[in-house]
Write a protein that holds these residues in place. Structure first.
Motif, PDB file in Angstrom:
ATOM      1  N   VAL A 156       0.691  -1.327   0.276  1.00  0.00           N
ATOM      2  CA  VAL A 156       0.123  -0.085  -0.023  1.00  0.00           C
ATOM      3  C   VAL A 156       0.942   1.262  -0.139  1.00  0.00           C
ATOM      4  CG1 VAL A 156      -1.815   1.450   1.149  1.00  0.00           C
ATOM      5  CG2 VAL A 156      -1.970  -1.246   1.232  1.00  0.00           C
ATOM      6  N   PHE A 157       0.403   2.145  -0.726  1.00  0.00           N
ATOM      7  CA  PHE A 157       1.297   3.354  -1.101  1.00  0.00           C
ATOM      8  C   PHE A 157       0.446   4.653  -0.719  1.00  0.00           C
ATOM      9  CE2 PHE A 157       3.222   0.168  -3.625  1.00  0.00           C
ATOM     10  CZ  PHE A 157       4.610   0.250  -2.825  1.00  0.00           C
ATOM     11  N   LEU A 158       1.026   5.807  -0.242  1.00  0.00           N
ATOM     12  CA  LEU A 158       0.372   7.173  -0.455  1.00  0.00           C
ATOM     13  C   LEU A 158       1.090   8.068  -1.092  1.00  0.00           C
ATOM     14  CD1 LEU A 158      -0.795   7.547   3.358  1.00  0.00           C
ATOM     15  CD2 LEU A 158      -2.032   6.660   1.818  1.00  0.00           C
ATOM     16  N   ILE A 159       0.508   8.541  -1.955  1.00  0.00           N
ATOM     17  CA  ILE A 159       0.972   9.576  -3.214  1.00  0.00           C
ATOM     18  C   ILE A 159       0.789  10.894  -3.110  1.00  0.00           C
ATOM     19  CG2 ILE A 159       1.261   9.690  -5.375  1.00  0.00           C
ATOM     20  CD1 ILE A 159       0.431   6.719  -5.636  1.00  0.00           C
ATOM     21  N   THR A 160       1.546  11.662  -3.091  1.00  0.00           N
ATOM     22  CA  THR A 160       1.268  13.280  -3.239  1.00  0.00           C
ATOM     23  C   THR A 160       2.207  13.673  -4.456  1.00  0.00           C
ATOM     24  OG1 THR A 160       3.134  13.918  -1.685  1.00  0.00           O
ATOM     25  CG2 THR A 160       0.979  13.497  -0.790  1.00  0.00           C
ATOM     26  N   GLY A 161       1.937  14.992  -4.729  1.00  0.00           N
ATOM     27  CA  GLY A 161       3.022  15.518  -5.913  1.00  0.00           C
ATOM     28  C   GLY A 161       1.969  16.481  -6.813  1.00  0.00           C
ATOM     29  N   PRO A 201      -3.587  12.901   0.113  1.00  0.00           N
ATOM     30  CA  PRO A 201      -2.807  11.883  -0.462  1.00  0.00           C
ATOM     31  C   PRO A 201      -3.604  10.479  -1.219  1.00  0.00           C
ATOM     32  CG  PRO A 201      -1.932  12.554   1.678  1.00  0.00           C
ATOM     33  CD  PRO A 201      -3.187  13.192   1.542  1.00  0.00           C
ATOM     34  N   LEU A 202      -3.094  10.400  -2.425  1.00  0.00           N
ATOM     35  CA  LEU A 202      -3.860   9.356  -3.024  1.00  0.00           C
ATOM     36  C   LEU A 202      -3.307   7.717  -2.446  1.00  0.00           C
ATOM     37  CD1 LEU A 202      -3.009  10.570  -6.535  1.00  0.00           C
ATOM     38  CD2 LEU A 202      -5.221  11.069  -5.203  1.00  0.00           C
ATOM     39  N   ARG A 203      -4.366   6.891  -2.217  1.00  0.00           N
ATOM     40  CA  ARG A 203      -4.003   5.697  -1.642  1.00  0.00           C
ATOM     41  C   ARG A 203      -4.028   4.799  -2.732  1.00  0.00           C
ATOM     42  NH1 ARG A 203      -4.130   2.859   3.220  1.00  0.00           N
ATOM     43  NH2 ARG A 203      -4.551   0.533   2.957  1.00  0.00           N
ATOM     44  N   ARG A 204      -2.785   3.960  -2.972  1.00  0.00           N
ATOM     45  CA  ARG A 204      -2.725   3.200  -4.022  1.00  0.00           C
ATOM     46  C   ARG A 204      -2.260   1.659  -3.529  1.00  0.00           C
ATOM     47  NH1 ARG A 204      -0.733   2.256  -9.325  1.00  0.00           N
ATOM     48  NH2 ARG A 204      -1.524  -0.052  -9.549  1.00  0.00           N
ATOM     49  N   GLU A 205      -3.242   0.729  -3.700  1.00  0.00           N
ATOM     50  CA  GLU A 205      -3.055  -0.601  -3.366  1.00  0.00           C
ATOM     51  C   GLU A 205      -2.831  -1.610  -4.435  1.00  0.00           C
ATOM     52  OE1 GLU A 205      -6.694  -1.588  -1.367  1.00  0.00           O
ATOM     53  OE2 GLU A 205      -6.315  -0.259   0.310  1.00  0.00           O
ATOM     54  N   LEU A 206      -1.648  -2.196  -4.498  1.00  0.00           N
ATOM     55  CA  LEU A 206      -1.193  -3.007  -5.641  1.00  0.00           C
ATOM     56  C   LEU A 206      -2.117  -4.018  -6.005  1.00  0.00           C
ATOM     57  CD1 LEU A 206       2.610  -3.026  -5.785  1.00  0.00           C
ATOM     58  CD2 LEU A 206       1.131  -1.535  -6.535  1.00  0.00           C
ATOM     59  N   SER A 214      -8.655   6.009  -2.741  1.00  0.00           N
ATOM     60  CA  SER A 214      -9.171   7.240  -2.283  1.00  0.00           C
ATOM     61  C   SER A 214      -7.870   8.254  -2.456  1.00  0.00           C
ATOM     62  CB  SER A 214      -9.058   7.074  -0.716  1.00  0.00           C
ATOM     63  OG  SER A 214      -7.909   6.466  -0.013  1.00  0.00           O
ATOM     64  N   GLY A 215      -8.242   9.600  -1.913  1.00  0.00           N
ATOM     65  CA  GLY A 215      -7.330  10.849  -2.218  1.00  0.00           C
ATOM     66  C   GLY A 215      -8.444  11.581  -3.159  1.00  0.00           C
ATOM     67  N   VAL A 216      -7.590  13.002  -3.215  1.00  0.00           N
ATOM     68  CA  VAL A 216      -8.346  13.994  -3.876  1.00  0.00           C
ATOM     69  C   VAL A 216      -7.158  14.770  -4.493  1.00  0.00           C
ATOM     70  CG1 VAL A 216      -9.549  16.308  -3.917  1.00  0.00           C
ATOM     71  CG2 VAL A 216      -9.868  14.292  -2.091  1.00  0.00           C
ATOM     72  N   ILE A 217      -7.473  14.945  -5.732  1.00  0.00           N
ATOM     73  CA  ILE A 217      -6.483  15.918  -6.583  1.00  0.00           C
ATOM     74  C   ILE A 217      -7.451  17.104  -7.140  1.00  0.00           C
ATOM     75  CG2 ILE A 217      -5.412  15.893  -9.147  1.00  0.00           C
ATOM     76  CD1 ILE A 217      -5.215  12.810  -9.039  1.00  0.00           C
ATOM     77  N   ALA A 218      -6.560  18.321  -7.146  1.00  0.00           N
ATOM     78  CA  ALA A 218      -7.193  19.380  -7.428  1.00  0.00           C
ATOM     79  C   ALA A 218      -6.696  19.657  -9.149  1.00  0.00           C
ATOM     80  CB  ALA A 218      -6.601  20.599  -6.834  1.00  0.00           C
ATOM     81  N   LEU A 219      -7.464  19.864  -9.972  1.00  0.00           N
ATOM     82  CA  LEU A 219      -7.292  19.822 -11.541  1.00  0.00           C
ATOM     83  C   LEU A 219      -7.459  21.016 -12.205  1.00  0.00           C
ATOM     84  CD1 LEU A 219      -9.102  16.285 -12.056  1.00  0.00           C
ATOM     85  CD2 LEU A 219      -6.681  16.569 -12.078  1.00  0.00           C
ATOM     86  N   THR A 220      -6.581  21.262 -13.493  1.00  0.00           N
ATOM     87  CA  THR A 220      -7.255  22.605 -14.125  1.00  0.00           C
ATOM     88  C   THR A 220      -6.769  21.832 -15.470  1.00  0.00           C
ATOM     89  OG1 THR A 220      -4.677  23.257 -14.446  1.00  0.00           O
ATOM     90  CG2 THR A 220      -5.909  24.176 -12.375  1.00  0.00           C
ATOM     91  N   HIS A 221      -7.839  22.579 -16.286  1.00  0.00           N
ATOM     92  CA  HIS A 221      -7.878  22.179 -17.886  1.00  0.00           C
ATOM     93  C   HIS A 221      -7.983  23.587 -18.603  1.00  0.00           C
ATOM     94  CE1 HIS A 221      -8.468  20.030 -21.672  1.00  0.00           C
ATOM     95  NE2 HIS A 221      -9.459  20.998 -21.807  1.00  0.00           N
ATOM     96  N   ASN A 222      -6.740  23.970 -19.081  1.00  0.00           N
ATOM     97  CA  ASN A 222      -6.630  25.215 -19.694  1.00  0.00           C
ATOM     98  C   ASN A 222      -7.282  26.358 -18.808  1.00  0.00           C
ATOM     99  OD1 ASN A 222      -6.011  23.975 -22.110  1.00  0.00           O
ATOM    100  ND2 ASN A 222      -8.001  24.100 -23.016  1.00  0.00           N
ATOM    101  N   ASP A 223      -8.113  26.876 -18.960  1.00  0.00           N
ATOM    102  CA  ASP A 223      -8.420  27.739 -17.928  1.00  0.00           C
ATOM    103  C   ASP A 223      -9.431  27.574 -16.980  1.00  0.00           C
ATOM    104  OD1 ASP A 223      -7.052  29.884 -18.776  1.00  0.00           O
ATOM    105  OD2 ASP A 223      -8.394  30.565 -20.474  1.00  0.00           O
ATOM    106  N   ASN A 224      -9.889  26.181 -16.665  1.00  0.00           N
ATOM    107  CA  ASN A 224     -11.043  25.789 -15.853  1.00  0.00           C
ATOM    108  C   ASN A 224     -10.336  24.942 -14.831  1.00  0.00           C
ATOM    109  OD1 ASN A 224     -13.297  26.686 -17.774  1.00  0.00           O
ATOM    110  ND2 ASN A 224     -12.449  25.219 -19.033  1.00  0.00           N
TER     111      ASN A 224
END
Length: 263
Positions: free
Chosen positions: A201-206, A225-230, A237-247
């Motif tokens: 199990v890994f926790l991922i940020t970046g 942090p994103l939880r990745r289970e192989l 689980s985890g949350v990412i803030a996203l942008t696409h062009n100006d959105n």
């Protein structure tokens, strides 16, 4: 606006700001074009490629350095992959040849070659691993470029940790391409030294940025942090803030269940 979506069909993750552009007239709504939603989906596919390649590189390093004993009944690599090791002084070069179409145990198809190189120093607290691709394909998408991984034996929480810088270009079968540059920090929180990859199990940020051949630009920043289970094909689980062009928008991968849905 909140909606539940398929993690492999992330066409809607930028919500109303991407799906619908509201004009000056309150009653006029214009739908986004197909190129926009396609770029969002392809960005999600790059995430899958990036995470899986990093896992492969680290699994090779772990095996070569004897940091964990892998079970013969539960191997990480299938028999269709050929591994060659070249030792030159303290430098170790590992070549992974996946042939024309090698199916991994998690269902992904790989072909071509990954070359991994590092300087062997078992006493060092940090180690740097570099990798590159030769005629390499992941699920029939061409991958060029490479990256580096800096491994810490023990971080401040007592867990192994890796900081990964990546600079890769993906080309899809239809000829469209995308260039991804970014960094991810992966903390190994469970399963280290157990002898089986399925309990890892890994926790991922970046953060990262992706430039597409159609001119679109997507960015991602991990805010939880994103939880990745192989043992699971998906981030659970985890949350990412996203942008696409100006959105902008967010993507929540859920409560830890192994499913292909996100909000």
């Amino acid at each position: 606006i909140i909606m539940k979506i398929n993690k492999f069909k992330i066409l809607l993750i930028l919500f109303i700001s991407v799906l619908f552009i509201t004009s000056c007239k309150e009653d006029e709504i214009v739908a986004a074009d197909d190129a926009t939603t396609e770029s969002v989906q392809k960005s999600a596919e790059i995430d899958v490629v990036s995470d899986n390649v990093s896992s492969i590189v680290e699994e090779v390093f772990i095996a070569e350095e004897g940091l964990a004993t892998r079970s013969k009944t539960n191997p990480f690599f299938p028999e269709c992959m050929t591994k060659t090791v070249d030792i030159n002084g303290f430098t170790r070069t590992v070549t992974l040849d996946f042939g024309e179409a090698c199916e991994m145990y998690n269902g992904n198809y790989l072909s071509g070659i990954i070359t991994i190189e590092y300087v062997r120093n078992p006493e060092a607290l940090t180690r740097t691993i570099t990798y590159s691709f030769t005629n390499f394909f992941f699920n029939y998408k061409s991958i060029e470029g490479g990256g580096s991984i800096v491994r810490e034996r023990i971080n401040e929480y007592g867990n192994p940790q890796s900081t990964k810088d990546q600079d890769i270009t993906l080309t899809w079968p239809d000829g469209k391409s995308a260039h991804r540059v970014g960094v991810k920090i992966r903390e190994w929180t469970e399963g280290f030294g157990s002898g089986t990859w399925g309990d890892n199990v890994f926790l991922i940020t970046g953060n990262w940025s992706t430039n597409f051949s159609n001119g679109d630009v997507n960015t991602g920043l991990v805010t939880t942090p994103l939880r990745r289970e192989l043992a699971c094909r998906f981030i659970v689980s985890g949350v990412i803030a996203l942008t696409h062009n100006d959105n902008a928008g967010t993507l929540d991968f859920g409560d830890g269940s192994c499913d292909n849905e996100a909000i």
